[in-house]
Write an enzyme that holds these catalytic residues in place. Structure first.
Site, PDB file in Angstrom:
ATOM      1  N   THR A  13    -103.247  23.153  23.745  1.00 50.29           N
ATOM      2  CA  THR A  13    -103.011  23.557  25.316  1.00 50.29           C
ATOM      3  C   THR A  13    -101.803  24.245  24.732  1.00 50.29           C
ATOM      4  OG1 THR A  13    -103.853  21.623  26.062  1.00 50.29           O
ATOM      5  CG2 THR A  13    -101.622  21.353  26.603  1.00 50.29           C
ATOM      6  N   SER A  55    -108.598  22.791  20.584  1.00 48.51           N
ATOM      7  CA  SER A  55    -108.527  22.124  19.758  1.00 48.51           C
ATOM      8  C   SER A  55    -110.386  21.483  19.208  1.00 48.51           C
ATOM      9  CB  SER A  55    -108.081  21.823  18.847  1.00 48.51           C
ATOM     10  OG  SER A  55    -108.340  19.716  19.661  1.00 48.51           O
ATOM     11  N   THR A  88    -103.807  19.245  20.424  1.00 50.52           N
ATOM     12  CA  THR A  88    -103.822  18.341  19.963  1.00 50.52           C
ATOM     13  C   THR A  88    -104.790  16.714  19.718  1.00 50.52           C
ATOM     14  OG1 THR A  88    -103.136  17.141  21.921  1.00 50.52           O
ATOM     15  CG2 THR A  88    -101.326  17.686  21.143  1.00 50.52           C
ATOM     16  N   ASP A  89    -106.398  17.392  19.937  1.00 46.48           N
ATOM     17  CA  ASP A  89    -107.627  16.643  19.821  1.00 46.48           C
ATOM     18  C   ASP A  89    -108.057  16.455  18.772  1.00 46.48           C
ATOM     19  OD1 ASP A  89    -107.747  16.390  22.832  1.00 46.48           O
ATOM     20  OD2 ASP A  89    -109.086  17.775  23.291  1.00 46.48           O
TER      21      ASP A  89
HETATM   22  N1  LIG Z   1    -103.577  19.195  23.814  1.00 45.48           N
HETATM   23  C1  LIG Z   1    -103.753  19.882  23.791  1.00 45.48           C
HETATM   24  O1  LIG Z   1    -103.842  20.171  23.179  1.00 45.48           O
HETATM   25  C2  LIG Z   1    -105.529  19.044  24.004  1.00 45.48           C
HETATM   26  C3  LIG Z   1    -107.043  20.365  24.069  1.00 45.48           C
HETATM   27  N2  LIG Z   1    -107.513  19.566  24.645  1.00 45.48           N
HETATM   28  C4  LIG Z   1    -106.720  20.912  22.976  1.00 45.48           C
HETATM   29  O2  LIG Z   1    -107.338  19.796  21.996  1.00 45.48           O
HETATM   30  O3  LIG Z   1    -107.319  21.890  22.459  1.00 45.48           O
END
Ligand SMILES: NC(=O)C[C@H](N)C(=O)O
Length: 322
Positions: A13, A55, A88-89
């Site tokens: 993200t 991710s 973050t995932d």
């Molecule tokens: N906040 C994020 O980065 C979530 C996103 N779906 C990822 O992990 O790429």
């Protein structure tokens, strides 16, 4: 003198934007690449765009590629710290992978964002600035792989994503954050107890992770044998117990020489052989199930995979998880 930081982007993200139809999508021109000016006030940068992936698309093979990229770049350049931007995932998994497969004194710091680059209150550049500050600080040396988000410092071993959307999503439930990042300070209030290093160059061995639930049947566990997995991690109940119906499958896995590692699906406390009833942790221990101390299911899975793929000699799985 200004420090030098290796900055590697992998996507997530933090590198995305919200499109007109409201979907958050990857950007072909990573918006972070335009932020170098703000960062160069803190440190000189070597900036590399390794991947531009959400991710959930990151695999252990990509994590190994990332590890190799860091090591190769450090052979050719003198730097003081490393920052990785990441979705973050699965950020906690990449952080823990790097924790186990690198042994550097310099900080490796992962960061990300919960809001994409053009959303109101976007947290990406703020987190990135803090991560670069931490990576160029002397206090962060010898602290293992770190996660810096929302003014907090976390160790790769304990950190986990706790909220689907909050900017304070990363927490270390067992032990709390290692420290804080303020406008003027990088303040550690505790240090990691131990650091581990495992030499891996390939990831051919497969490890499955099963979450245990009330009324679980054995069929899913049998699939680990049918699909030729090399190891299994169970996220057990409470202090480390399972429903009796899956005991024959666990026995069969062990008979096939497939190590079975058990953690708790509780995110606080340690799985241990306390209960002597059928399916209780004491019985599991007697059957040869190995208890992993204080790790989450996803991290125990990575650890077992890394251990089974170790270059030098086969691991003793029990000792490896003490
Ligand atoms: N906040 C994020 O980065 C979530 C996103 N779906 C990822 O992990 O790429």
């Amino acid at each position: 003198m200004k420090k030098k930081v290796l900055l590697i982007h992998t996507g997530g993200t933090i590198s995305m934007h919200m499109s007109e139809d409201g979907g958050v999508i990857p950007d072909t021109n990573n918006p972070l690449m335009q932020e170098s000016k703000k960062l160069e006030m803190i440190a000189d940068l070597i900036e590399i765009e390794a991947f531009n992936l959400p991710s959930p698309h990151i695999t252990p093979k990509k994590m190994l590629e990332l590890r190799n990229l860091i090591i190769d770049t450090l052979k050719k350049n003198t730097v003081d710290g490393v920052v990785i931007t990441h979705g973050t995932d699965t950020l906690e998994e990449t952080a823990y992978f790097l924790e186990l497969t690198t042994n550097l004194e310099m900080p490796i710091v992962l960061t990300g964002a919960m809001r994409s680059s053009n959303e109101l209150g976007a947290d990406g550049v703020y987190n990135l600035v803090e991560a670069v500050r931490v990576a160029s600080s002397d206090q962060a040396r010898n602290k293992g792989v770190l996660v810096v988000m929302n003014d907090e410092l976390h160790s790769a071993v304990n950190v986990t994503k706790t909220s689907t959307s909050s900017v304070s999503t990363f927490q270390s439930p067992q032990y709390g954050p290692l420290g804080l990042v303020t406008k003027t300070l990088i303040h550690f209030q505790q240090a990691p107890m131990k650091r581990e290093y495992v030499e891996v160059n390939s990831l051919d061995k497969k490890v499955a992770l099963f979450k245990i639930y009330a009324g679980m049947d054995a069929d899913l566990l049998h699939s680990a044998i049918d699909c030729q997995y090399d190891g299994v991690v169970l996220e057990g109940l409470g202090q480390g117990n399972v429903p009796p119906a899956i005991l024959p499958a666990i026995e069969k896995l062990i008979q096939h020489g497939i190590p079975v590692v058990l953690v708790s699906r509780c995110f606080n406390g340690i799985a241990q052989g306390v209960y002597g009833y059928e399916g209780g942790g004491k019985m599991l221990e007697d059957m040869g199930v190995i208890f992993a101390t204080g790790l989450s299911g996803q991290k125990a899975r990575l650890k077992l995979m890394i251990g089974l793929n170790q270059e030098v000699k086969p691991i003793n799985v029990k000792k490896f998880f003490i």
